[in-house]
Design a protein around this motif. Structure first.
Motif, PDB file in Angstrom:
ATOM      1  N   GLN A   1      -0.264  -8.123  -0.630  1.00 33.21           N
ATOM      2  CA  GLN A   1      -1.276  -7.378   0.131  1.00 33.21           C
ATOM      3  C   GLN A   1      -1.150  -5.911  -0.225  1.00 33.21           C
ATOM      4  OE1 GLN A   1      -3.657  -8.621   2.114  1.00 33.21           O
ATOM      5  NE2 GLN A   1      -2.898 -10.647   1.524  1.00 33.21           N
ATOM      6  N   PRO A   2      -2.252  -5.259  -0.581  1.00 28.10           N
ATOM      7  CA  PRO A   2      -2.123  -3.870  -1.049  1.00 28.10           C
ATOM      8  C   PRO A   2      -1.612  -2.931   0.044  1.00 28.10           C
ATOM      9  CG  PRO A   2      -4.434  -4.429  -0.691  1.00 28.10           C
ATOM     10  CD  PRO A   2      -3.656  -5.710  -0.571  1.00 28.10           C
ATOM     11  N   TRP A   3      -0.835  -1.949  -0.389  1.00 28.15           N
ATOM     12  CA  TRP A   3      -0.436  -0.833   0.476  1.00 28.15           C
ATOM     13  C   TRP A   3      -1.627   0.122   0.542  1.00 28.15           C
ATOM     14  CZ3 TRP A   3       3.600   0.889   3.430  1.00 28.15           C
ATOM     15  CH2 TRP A   3       3.650   2.246   3.708  1.00 28.15           C
ATOM     16  N   GLN A   4      -2.006   0.531   1.739  1.00 26.74           N
ATOM     17  CA  GLN A   4      -3.174   1.409   1.906  1.00 26.74           C
ATOM     18  C   GLN A   4      -2.758   2.872   1.756  1.00 26.74           C
ATOM     19  OE1 GLN A   4      -6.593   0.336   2.643  1.00 26.74           O
ATOM     20  NE2 GLN A   4      -5.530  -1.387   1.701  1.00 26.74           N
ATOM     21  N   LEU A   5      -3.317   3.538   0.763  1.00 29.03           N
ATOM     22  CA  LEU A   5      -3.013   4.949   0.539  1.00 29.03           C
ATOM     23  C   LEU A   5      -3.900   5.832   1.405  1.00 29.03           C
ATOM     24  CD1 LEU A   5      -2.763   4.813  -3.347  1.00 29.03           C
ATOM     25  CD2 LEU A   5      -0.865   5.254  -1.768  1.00 29.03           C
ATOM     26  N   LEU A   6      -3.329   6.927   1.874  1.00 25.63           N
ATOM     27  CA  LEU A   6      -4.079   7.937   2.619  1.00 25.63           C
ATOM     28  C   LEU A   6      -4.165   9.202   1.768  1.00 25.63           C
ATOM     29  CD1 LEU A   6      -2.457   7.626   6.177  1.00 25.63           C
ATOM     30  CD2 LEU A   6      -4.525   6.503   5.328  1.00 25.63           C
ATOM     31  N   ALA A   7      -5.182  10.016   2.033  1.00 25.57           N
ATOM     32  CA  ALA A   7      -5.334  11.274   1.292  1.00 25.57           C
ATOM     33  C   ALA A   7      -4.060  12.094   1.411  1.00 25.57           C
ATOM     34  CB  ALA A   7      -6.516  12.058   1.849  1.00 25.57           C
ATOM     35  N   GLY A   8      -3.582  12.608   0.267  1.00 29.33           N
ATOM     36  CA  GLY A   8      -2.375  13.430   0.273  1.00 29.33           C
ATOM     37  C   GLY A   8      -1.095  12.658  -0.018  1.00 29.33           C
ATOM     38  N   ASP A   9      -1.130  11.322   0.094  1.00 27.02           N
ATOM     39  CA  ASP A   9       0.063  10.533  -0.242  1.00 27.02           C
ATOM     40  C   ASP A   9       0.472  10.803  -1.687  1.00 27.02           C
ATOM     41  OD1 ASP A   9       0.083   9.308   2.234  1.00 27.02           O
ATOM     42  OD2 ASP A   9      -0.531   7.320   1.506  1.00 27.02           O
ATOM     43  N   ILE A  10       1.778  10.885  -1.914  1.00 27.17           N
ATOM     44  CA  ILE A  10       2.294  10.961  -3.282  1.00 27.17           C
ATOM     45  C   ILE A  10       3.094   9.695  -3.557  1.00 27.17           C
ATOM     46  CG2 ILE A  10       3.832  12.156  -4.881  1.00 27.17           C
ATOM     47  CD1 ILE A  10       3.070  14.743  -3.589  1.00 27.17           C
ATOM     48  N   VAL A  11       2.703   8.997  -4.597  1.00 30.06           N
ATOM     49  CA  VAL A  11       3.423   7.798  -5.032  1.00 30.06           C
ATOM     50  C   VAL A  11       4.377   8.231  -6.141  1.00 30.06           C
ATOM     51  CG1 VAL A  11       3.168   5.531  -6.128  1.00 30.06           C
ATOM     52  CG2 VAL A  11       1.469   6.311  -4.446  1.00 30.06           C
ATOM     53  N   MET A  12       5.626   7.774  -6.063  1.00 32.93           N
ATOM     54  CA  MET A  12       6.594   8.103  -7.101  1.00 32.93           C
ATOM     55  C   MET A  12       7.259   6.842  -7.629  1.00 32.93           C
ATOM     56  SD  MET A  12       9.728  10.820  -7.333  1.00 32.93           S
ATOM     57  CE  MET A  12      10.780  10.314  -6.003  1.00 32.93           C
ATOM     58  N   LEU A  13       7.148   6.618  -8.935  1.00 34.27           N
ATOM     59  CA  LEU A  13       7.938   5.613  -9.633  1.00 34.27           C
ATOM     60  C   LEU A  13       9.091   6.368 -10.266  1.00 34.27           C
ATOM     61  CD1 LEU A  13       4.801   4.744  -9.801  1.00 34.27           C
ATOM     62  CD2 LEU A  13       5.542   3.205 -11.622  1.00 34.27           C
TER      63      LEU A  13
END
Length: 258
Positions: free
Chosen positions: A192-204
């Motif tokens: 199930q997808p993780w819901q992103l919000l404006a301003g979220d930073i994803v880091m790999l």
């Protein structure tokens, strides 16, 4: 260094790498913006941390990332099924490479493959590389840790081991699962997808970033609007270098700002 990107990378994505005290780079990163067919505008972010020394680690991570990227977009099914399929394609390619070059036997790699489609984040991961989201200054890990750390933590929780012993246990960095051309023991697949919000930073990130504590990483990601995202990524890896561990591993990051 091994960074593979499209020419059309948006300024919402940045990558950075250091070799640390190693004399070679075993991490590979890739960023792809898909432009064709049902996948148009999908953003594909991939990170792999190879192992097997100079002969094998960089070969394994590069091969797996390349094969994973080529495979994505070929199967217009749902994203989790497709990510799993790309992982299997990459794992099989590694098995074939070892058959062709037996001296590379024993090589392997971690892998995180992420797809961002509009506000949805999906991933597949194997190994101990890290997928985090930073929301309003708070860092949250999204993917499973396939090292021994969670098992040692459980032993601390149940009283079977004390915390200090767990922190220095030589098994901490051992992987319970890796992409090595064999049956994959553990795969973390986001159904199930993780819901992103404006301003979220994803880091790999590869585990070399863990030189910095979680609160230091969060602080580095907290005020990115004042800087470009690329500056944030560069400052982050510079901070890891500055921490100056005697045996600093390769450290690599891919950042995405929603």
């Amino acid at each position: 260094s091994c960074v593979m990107t499209d020419l059309a990378i948006p300024n919402t994505v940045a990558t950075a790498q250091i070799t640390g005290t190693r004399d070679y780079q075993e991490d590979t990163l890739a960023v792809r913006v898909l432009t064709a067919g049902v996948h148009a505008d999908d953003l594909l972010l991939v990170l792999a941390d190879g192992m097997g020394g100079h002969a094998g680690g960089d070969v394994a991570s590069r091969l797996v990332v390349e094969e994973f990227c080529v495979a994505y977009g070929n199967c217009p099914g749902n994203i989790p099924m497709e990510l799993r399929s790309c992982l299997d394609v990459a794992n099989e390619a590694l098995a074939n490479a070892v058959m062709d070059m037996p001296k590379l036997g024993g090589m392997g790699t971690t892998l995180i493959g992420c797809v961002i489609r509009e506000d949805d984040l999906y991933w597949v991961s194997v190994g101990d590389s890290l997928l985090w989201v930073c929301r309003e200054g708070v860092l949250q890990r999204l993917n499973a840790d396939h090292s021994m750390v969670p098992l040692l933590d459980d032993m601390v929780r149940t009283g079977a081991m004390d915390k200090e012993a767990a922190l220095v246990d030589p098994r901490r960095n051992m992987l319970r699962s890796a992409v090595a051309g064999k049956v994959l023991d553990l795969v973390d697949l986001c159904e199930q997808p993780w819901q992103l919000l404006a301003g979220d930073i994803v880091m790999l990130a590869s585990d070399g970033v863990e030189t910095l504590a979680v609160d230091e990483l969060a602080a580095a990601l907290k005020n990115p609007r004042a800087k470009s995202l690329q500056q944030v990524a560069d400052d982050l890896t510079a901070s890891i270098e500055a921490a100056g561990q005697r045996s600093q591993d390769n450290a690599s990051v891919v950042l995405y700002q929603h």
